[in-house]
Structures are given as structure tokens and as C-alpha cells.
Design an enzyme around this catalytic site. Structure first.
Site, PDB file in Angstrom:
ATOM      1  N   ASP A 144      61.876  27.616  66.386  1.00  0.00           N
ATOM      2  CA  ASP A 144      63.070  27.767  67.230  1.00  0.00           C
ATOM      3  C   ASP A 144      63.161  26.685  68.315  1.00  0.00           C
ATOM      4  O   ASP A 144      63.976  26.774  69.214  1.00  0.00           O
ATOM      5  CB  ASP A 144      63.116  29.153  67.872  1.00  0.00           C
ATOM      6  CG  ASP A 144      61.932  29.436  68.793  1.00  0.00           C
ATOM      7  OD1 ASP A 144      61.115  28.509  69.025  1.00  0.00           O
ATOM      8  OD2 ASP A 144      61.819  30.571  69.287  1.00  0.00           O
ATOM      9  N   HIS A 187      59.161  28.206  71.055  1.00  0.00           N
ATOM     10  CA  HIS A 187      57.856  28.842  70.883  1.00  0.00           C
ATOM     11  C   HIS A 187      57.041  28.044  69.869  1.00  0.00           C
ATOM     12  O   HIS A 187      57.520  27.761  68.766  1.00  0.00           O
ATOM     13  CB  HIS A 187      58.029  30.289  70.412  1.00  0.00           C
ATOM     14  CG  HIS A 187      58.794  31.126  71.388  1.00  0.00           C
ATOM     15  ND1 HIS A 187      60.152  31.348  71.269  1.00  0.00           N
ATOM     16  CD2 HIS A 187      58.397  31.761  72.517  1.00  0.00           C
ATOM     17  CE1 HIS A 187      60.566  32.107  72.271  1.00  0.00           C
ATOM     18  NE2 HIS A 187      59.514  32.359  73.054  1.00  0.00           N
ATOM     19  N   SER A 236      57.016  33.268  78.066  1.00  0.00           N
ATOM     20  CA  SER A 236      56.420  33.685  76.799  1.00  0.00           C
ATOM     21  C   SER A 236      55.421  32.683  76.249  1.00  0.00           C
ATOM     22  O   SER A 236      54.503  33.059  75.508  1.00  0.00           O
ATOM     23  CB  SER A 236      57.510  33.938  75.758  1.00  0.00           C
ATOM     24  OG  SER A 236      58.297  32.777  75.564  1.00  0.00           O
TER      25      SER A 236
END
Length: 218
Positions: free
Chosen positions: A191, A194, A15
Site C-alpha cells: 500500500d 506499511h 502503525s
């Protein structure tokens, strides 16, 4: 690092690489780069090396582990026939050990991570494609934090592989750690995984420095 005109620079990972890219966009088309470091690198190479006409391609997929990467390597990487492949993978291989227990996630242990990663490198080099490695990272200054400690273990595997195959290697964690000497982790991430645009800029800076692509060609 000197690359020929119209070289294809492919970035693959999870991601952090994906960064909300449009999967329906044509490769190197508008919205195909995502919002993160690949987009920033594309902006650098386009603006500063316009005569080179580099094609920057984002093949990150959110949630990927090294095992997921292997399952799509032929289609997303080798079939595209890139000139360079930059791999940044590993944070999900670690993270699932901490957030995947109750989902009964399949854990990727270090031995599997290294074995699969080695296979991808060898398969890619055999095609004459240059391979760049970027270690996974975490926005956590405490080296005794269990997840950060495991990230460091997987980072060491990537570094070992880069040395074994004599590959260009970038360690984003060092840049993150330097930042965290002065500012809270929340400036870069909510978090610890990210990152904000500022975090993506650190990744892009590491890539530009490790490849020396701007320094050597401007």
C-alpha cells in the site's frame, strides 16, 4: 551515542512503529516489541550489547497523527521516564488528506504538524530526555506523485526541527529511494506505507547508523 547501563529506549509513533505489538504485554516483555523495526533494534542491542541491558519499549499506536501523539504524550512517554525517545510520525497526517475525504477526517496541515511537534520536543527536552527524530516516508519513487510530494513536505519539517533543536535525525526515505532504484515498491509494501520485514530492516539500519549506538559501544 553513549548511554548508561539499563537505559530506557522508547519508540513512539504510528502503525509502522506499533507493528502489531501486544498492548497487554509488560514493557520490554515478550510480544511487546511488535513485528517491525523496534523488534529488530531490540534484537541488535540485546545480542550485541548484552552488558548494557537496554530496555527497549514500543509505544507506537496504529493510526496516530501528531495530534493523537500529543493526547497521550504525558502518559505514554513522559510518565515512563525514558532516557531516549525516538519519534517517527507523519504518514497518517499526510495520508488522511488522500483517504479521509469521505470519512470527513480531520486534516493535520503542515503548520499544525510543525507547531505540535515543536511543543512535544520542547516538553521532552525540558525533562532531560534525549530525543531522536525519524522522518516519515513513503514507498513511492515518483517524486511528483501528490502524496509522495506531501510526504516530502512533512519530512522537511522534521529535518528543520532536528536542526533547530540540534537533534539526531534519520531520513528513512533516502534508504527507501535507494532500494527503489533496483526493485519494485511491491517488494517492500502493498500500500506504499506499511512495509515488509525488509522495509523494517531499512528503518532499523537507519536508526542504528544515526545513533551510532553499536559503533560506539561494541
Amino acid at each position: 551515542m553513549t548511554l548508561g547501563k539499563k537505559s530506557r529506549l522508547l519508540f513512539v509513533g504510528d502503525s509502522i512503529t506499533d507493528s502489531n505489538r501486544n498492548y497487554e504485554a509488560i514493557p520490554a516483555g515478550w510480544s511487546s516489541f511488535g513485528d517491525g523495526y523496534v523488534n529488530l533494534i531490540n534484537a541488535y542491542t540485546t545480542a550485541l550489547l548484552p552488558d548494557k541491558e537496554y530496555m527497549v519499549v514500543n509505544k507506537g499506536v496504529s493510526g496516530d497523527t501528531i495530534v493523537d501523539l500529543k493526547s497521550r504524550w504525558q502518559q505514554d512517554v513522559l510518565d515512563f521516564k525514558p532516557d531516549t525517545v525516538t519519534i517517527m510520525i507523519g504518514i497518517n497526517d499526510v495520508w488522511r488528506h488522500f483517504d479521509g475525504t469521505f470519512c470527513q477526517s480531520e486534516f493535520v496541515h503542515p503548520t499544525v504538524f510543525e507547531q505540535v511537534y515543536r511543543g512535544l520536543i520542547e516538553e521532552t527536552l525540558a525533562k532531560g530526555i534525549k530525543v531522536f527524530l525519524m522522518s516519515p516516508f513513503m514507498v513511492e519513487a515518483n517524486h511528483q506523485d501528490p502524496m509522495r510530494a506531501m510526504v516530502d513536505d512533512y519530512r522537511s519539517i522534521v529535518k528543520k526541527l532536528s536542526e533547530k533543536y540540534q537533534l539526531v535525525h534519520g531520513d528513512v526515505q533516502k534508504k527507501i529511494d535507494q532500494f527503489l532504484k533496483y526493485q519494485s515498491s511491491y517488494v517492500l509494501s502493498s500500500d506504499r506505507v506499511h512495509v515488509s520485514l525488509a522495509g523494517h530492516l531499512l528503518i532499523a539500519q537507519e536508526w542504528l547508523e544515526m545513533t551510532k549506538i553499536i559503533e560506539n559501544e561494541v
